[in-house]
Design a protein around this motif. Structure first.
Motif, PDB file in Angstrom:
ATOM      1  N   PRO A  67       5.254  14.755 -13.226  1.00  0.00           N
ATOM      2  CA  PRO A  67       5.191  16.119 -12.681  1.00  0.00           C
ATOM      3  C   PRO A  67       3.978  16.402 -11.804  1.00  0.00           C
ATOM      4  O   PRO A  67       3.959  17.418 -11.101  1.00  0.00           O
ATOM      5  CB  PRO A  67       5.162  17.002 -13.938  1.00  0.00           C
ATOM      6  N   ALA A  68       2.976  15.525 -11.809  1.00  0.00           N
ATOM      7  CA  ALA A  68       1.808  15.739 -10.949  1.00  0.00           C
ATOM      8  C   ALA A  68       2.012  15.175  -9.549  1.00  0.00           C
ATOM      9  O   ALA A  68       1.213  15.430  -8.645  1.00  0.00           O
ATOM     10  CB  ALA A  68       0.563  15.108 -11.581  1.00  0.00           C
ATOM     11  N   ILE A  69       3.086  14.395  -9.341  1.00  0.00           N
ATOM     12  CA  ILE A  69       3.359  13.750  -8.052  1.00  0.00           C
ATOM     13  C   ILE A  69       4.406  14.541  -7.278  1.00  0.00           C
ATOM     14  O   ILE A  69       5.465  14.864  -7.813  1.00  0.00           O
ATOM     15  CB  ILE A  69       3.854  12.299  -8.259  1.00  0.00           C
ATOM     16  N   CYS A  70       4.099  14.843  -6.010  1.00  0.00           N
ATOM     17  CA  CYS A  70       5.059  15.557  -5.161  1.00  0.00           C
ATOM     18  C   CYS A  70       5.652  14.678  -4.073  1.00  0.00           C
ATOM     19  O   CYS A  70       6.677  15.040  -3.490  1.00  0.00           O
ATOM     20  CB  CYS A  70       4.392  16.777  -4.515  1.00  0.00           C
ATOM     21  N   SER A  71       5.046  13.542  -3.773  1.00  0.00           N
ATOM     22  CA  SER A  71       5.583  12.684  -2.719  1.00  0.00           C
ATOM     23  C   SER A  71       5.070  11.266  -2.895  1.00  0.00           C
ATOM     24  O   SER A  71       3.910  11.056  -3.263  1.00  0.00           O
ATOM     25  CB  SER A  71       5.166  13.217  -1.342  1.00  0.00           C
ATOM     26  N   MET A  72       5.966  10.287  -2.664  1.00  0.00           N
ATOM     27  CA  MET A  72       5.599   8.871  -2.672  1.00  0.00           C
ATOM     28  C   MET A  72       6.100   8.225  -1.391  1.00  0.00           C
ATOM     29  O   MET A  72       7.265   8.380  -1.022  1.00  0.00           O
ATOM     30  CB  MET A  72       6.224   8.146  -3.862  1.00  0.00           C
ATOM     31  N   LYS A 128       0.849  -1.191   0.000  1.00  0.00           N
ATOM     32  CA  LYS A 128       0.000   0.000   0.000  1.00  0.00           C
ATOM     33  C   LYS A 128       0.885   1.240   0.000  1.00  0.00           C
ATOM     34  O   LYS A 128       1.857   1.330   0.751  1.00  0.00           O
ATOM     35  CB  LYS A 128      -0.920   0.004   1.223  1.00  0.00           C
ATOM     36  N   PHE A 129       0.535   2.204  -0.857  1.00  0.00           N
ATOM     37  CA  PHE A 129       1.371   3.392  -1.040  1.00  0.00           C
ATOM     38  C   PHE A 129       0.526   4.658  -1.015  1.00  0.00           C
ATOM     39  O   PHE A 129      -0.674   4.625  -1.337  1.00  0.00           O
ATOM     40  CB  PHE A 129       2.134   3.299  -2.366  1.00  0.00           C
ATOM     41  N   SER A 130       1.165   5.737  -0.643  1.00  0.00           N
ATOM     42  CA  SER A 130       0.519   7.051  -0.634  1.00  0.00           C
ATOM     43  C   SER A 130       1.215   7.946  -1.648  1.00  0.00           C
ATOM     44  O   SER A 130       2.430   8.121  -1.598  1.00  0.00           O
ATOM     45  CB  SER A 130       0.599   7.688   0.767  1.00  0.00           C
ATOM     46  N   ALA A 131       0.429   8.503  -2.564  1.00  0.00           N
ATOM     47  CA  ALA A 131       0.945   9.453  -3.544  1.00  0.00           C
ATOM     48  C   ALA A 131       0.327  10.819  -3.267  1.00  0.00           C
ATOM     49  O   ALA A 131      -0.894  10.973  -3.343  1.00  0.00           O
ATOM     50  CB  ALA A 131       0.618   9.002  -4.962  1.00  0.00           C
ATOM     51  N   GLU A 132       1.167  11.789  -2.914  1.00  0.00           N
ATOM     52  CA  GLU A 132       0.678  13.145  -2.679  1.00  0.00           C
ATOM     53  C   GLU A 132       0.726  13.917  -3.994  1.00  0.00           C
ATOM     54  O   GLU A 132       1.775  14.001  -4.639  1.00  0.00           O
ATOM     55  CB  GLU A 132       1.532  13.846  -1.627  1.00  0.00           C
ATOM     56  N   LEU A 133      -0.402  14.463  -4.391  1.00  0.00           N
ATOM     57  CA  LEU A 133      -0.472  15.225  -5.622  1.00  0.00           C
ATOM     58  C   LEU A 133       0.039  16.644  -5.396  1.00  0.00           C
ATOM     59  O   LEU A 133      -0.094  17.195  -4.307  1.00  0.00           O
ATOM     60  CB  LEU A 133      -1.912  15.265  -6.150  1.00  0.00           C
ATOM     61  N   CYS A 134       0.626  17.216  -6.422  1.00  0.00           N
ATOM     62  CA  CYS A 134       1.205  18.550  -6.312  1.00  0.00           C
ATOM     63  C   CYS A 134       0.112  19.619  -6.258  1.00  0.00           C
ATOM     64  O   CYS A 134      -1.037  19.366  -6.638  1.00  0.00           O
ATOM     65  CB  CYS A 134       2.146  18.815  -7.489  1.00  0.00           C
TER      66      CYS A 134
END
Length: 524
Positions: free
Chosen positions: A373-378, A226-232
């Motif tokens: 470019p839409a991802i700020c953190s994984m 399970k992963f968390s992707a923070e959008l920019c």
């Protein structure tokens, strides 16, 4: 941590004016293959954030990729600078505003600075702003005498003046001398704002910088699924919008299905990841490696990062064992205000798709998706249990070595105190709350009870399995008793609450895990 930041920032400011005034100097690498000239705009040393400053802002895999695994300090610093230049190259190549800046005399930041909007004509602002190809950047504002909020307003106003209709600067860190933000914009705009504001440090947010510390270890050692992707900032404005955007991210990152083979084929995204980029692939392209468990393990210890990551990519996303099908079956759920996506990965059910292949697929997935470019953190989402035996010493001392409990040792046990709680319920038969002489009084109170002197059953009079209320009540005042006797005869427990001798007045507002709040909480 404050002093090194000031020191580095002064050097950055000095480098800015030196490069601006002495444009013929060529002391630093220029990355001629990727740089696109910004007409009259000259960039400077303030487009570089030192590794030390970045580490004080965010915890990430940078610590390993450019630190512990490289060992030698000079090699680490050199690699970090090369990495920064590489990410600037990607940002500049991704799309530029072609307008020519012009001079102006307005002052947004003070008399020594030019107004950012003066670098574009009005026509440019109207016609070009919507064509900016945004990428995530870190903006660090060091203006003295301003609060973090004021520094945020300065950046957002600057973006607005250049033509951004909805500028957003999301705070990453804030100290007296510097406030840093996530900002999505183009390389052109970022470098123009650096030119108009000497107190600004700007650096592209590269893929390795986006990977939170522990992500790789979580996959290799704990089989994280399970992963968390923070959008920019500005990517999505709602959960529905975020989930739709995630579908777009998957399609643009991993390509379309092959008409002949029916499986996805990756596009150029894996080649944008720094260690496996074309810049670093000159000796890797013709190498083939067997897929074995050592590939993933070596990623956590191999000093040769190009080799380690090339093996992961070839054993993962660039292999033929159906990684793409695994990515396609991932479940994605938007959370919060649409600024985060929770991704759950499911192992491929093919008999040829074993644990090693699954691990390499997930490693190559997080590295590749971080280039978008839409991802700020994984980050990975660890499995969290409801065990509570460590809570007391963590709250009282936080000393992992001694696990000391200074409040308890000083005689502060909560004796004579009553704690009021409102939660999902309490399992009153649990040995930490059980009273062998009296049932918990329903909707009235009895101070003679061992632990629960009042239980107001607004919703019901129980907790659901592994319930939140039982967990919290145990943390606060749980005290084990094997015979349900009074507090003085209770037995020592391995997980007594912080105020183990306190009693509880409880209000139950949950039925079958759902929340049922009264209309008037004050009356309740």
């Amino acid at each position: 941590m404050t002093r090194p930041i000031i020191k580095v920032s002064l050097k950055v400011a000095i480098a800015f004016f030196y490069v601006t005034l002495c444009s013929g100097s060529n002391d630093r690498p220029n990355n001629n293959n990727t740089r696109k000239e910004l007409n009259d705009v000259e960039t400077s040393g303030s487009t570089f954030l030192s590794k030390e400053d970045f580490r004080s802002i965010l915890t990430s895999e940078v610590d390993n990729e450019f630190g512990l695994l490289l060992g030698d300090s000079s090699l680490s610093q050199e690699s970090w600078r090369d990495y920064t230049e590489y990410e600037w190259g990607l940002a500049r190549d991704s799309g530029e505003i072609k307008s020519r800046p012009r001079d102006g005399n307005n002052t947004l930041f003070g008399t020594r600075n030019r107004h950012a909007s003066e670098l574009f004509t009005n026509e440019d602002v109207k016609s070009k702003a919507d064509k900016i190809h945004s990428r995530p950047f870190i903006f660090c504002n060091q203006e003295a005498g301003k609060s973090g909020y004021e520094r945020k307003l300065v950046i957002e106003q600057s973006l607005s003046d250049i033509g951004d209709d909805a500028p957003r600067a999301n705070v990453i860190s804030n100290i007296d001398t510097m406030t840093c933000f996530y900002v999505s914009t183009s390389a052109s705009v970022a470098e123009i704002l650096v030119k108009t504001h000497p107190d600004l440090i700007v650096q592209p947010l590269g893929s390795i910088m986006k990977m939170r510390q522990g992500l790789l270890k979580g996959i290799v050692e704990n089989n994280a699924n399970k992963f968390s992707a923070e959008l920019c900032p500005g990517v999505a404005t709602s959960i529905e919008n975020a989930e739709r955007k995630w579908g777009d991210i998957i399609r643009t990152t991993f390509g379309k299905k092959s008409e002949t083979e029916g499986t996805r084929r990756p596009l150029e995204a894996p080649d944008q990841f720094y260690w496996t980029s074309k810049k670093n692939s000159h000796v890797r392209d013709n190498l083939r490696y067997p897929i074995d468990q050592n590939i993933a393990k070596d990623l956590l210890s191999q000093p040769d990062r190009e080799l380690a990551w090339s093996r992961v990519m070839r054993g993962g996303i660039k292999s033929d064992h159906m990684c793409m099908d695994m990515f396609e079956k991932m479940n994605a759920t938007g959370v919060g205000e649409g600024d985060e996506i929770i991704i759950t990965a499911f192992d491929n059910d093919s008999k040829t798709f074993d644990h090693v292949a699954s691990t390499l697929c997930k490693l190559s997935f997080v590295a590749t998706i971080a280039t978008h470019p839409a991802i700020c953190s994984m980050s990975h989402v660890p499995d969290i249990g409801v065990m509570n035996e460590e809570a007391r010493w963590i709250v009282e001392s936080g000393d992992v070595t001694s696990k000391s409990t200074p409040w308890l040792d000083s005689g502060l046990t909560g004796e004579g105190q009553v704690v009021s709680m409102i939660d999902t319920g309490i399992d009153t038969d649990n040995c930490y709350f059980w009273d062998s002489t009296n049932l918990p009084p329903q909707n009235w109170y009895d101070r003679s009870n061992r632990k629960i002197i009042q239980y107001f059953s607004y919703a019901d009079n129980k907790d659901y399995e592994s319930g939140h209320g039982t967990h919290v009540a145990g943390t606060i005042a749980g005290h084990i008793s094997t015979d349900g006797g009074v507090t003085s005869s209770a037995s020592p427990g391995m997980a007594d609450g912080i105020a183990k001798d306190a009693k509880i007045s409880f209000y139950d507002f949950s039925k079958e895990g759902g929340i049922d709040l009264p209309n008037n909480l004050h009356a309740a």
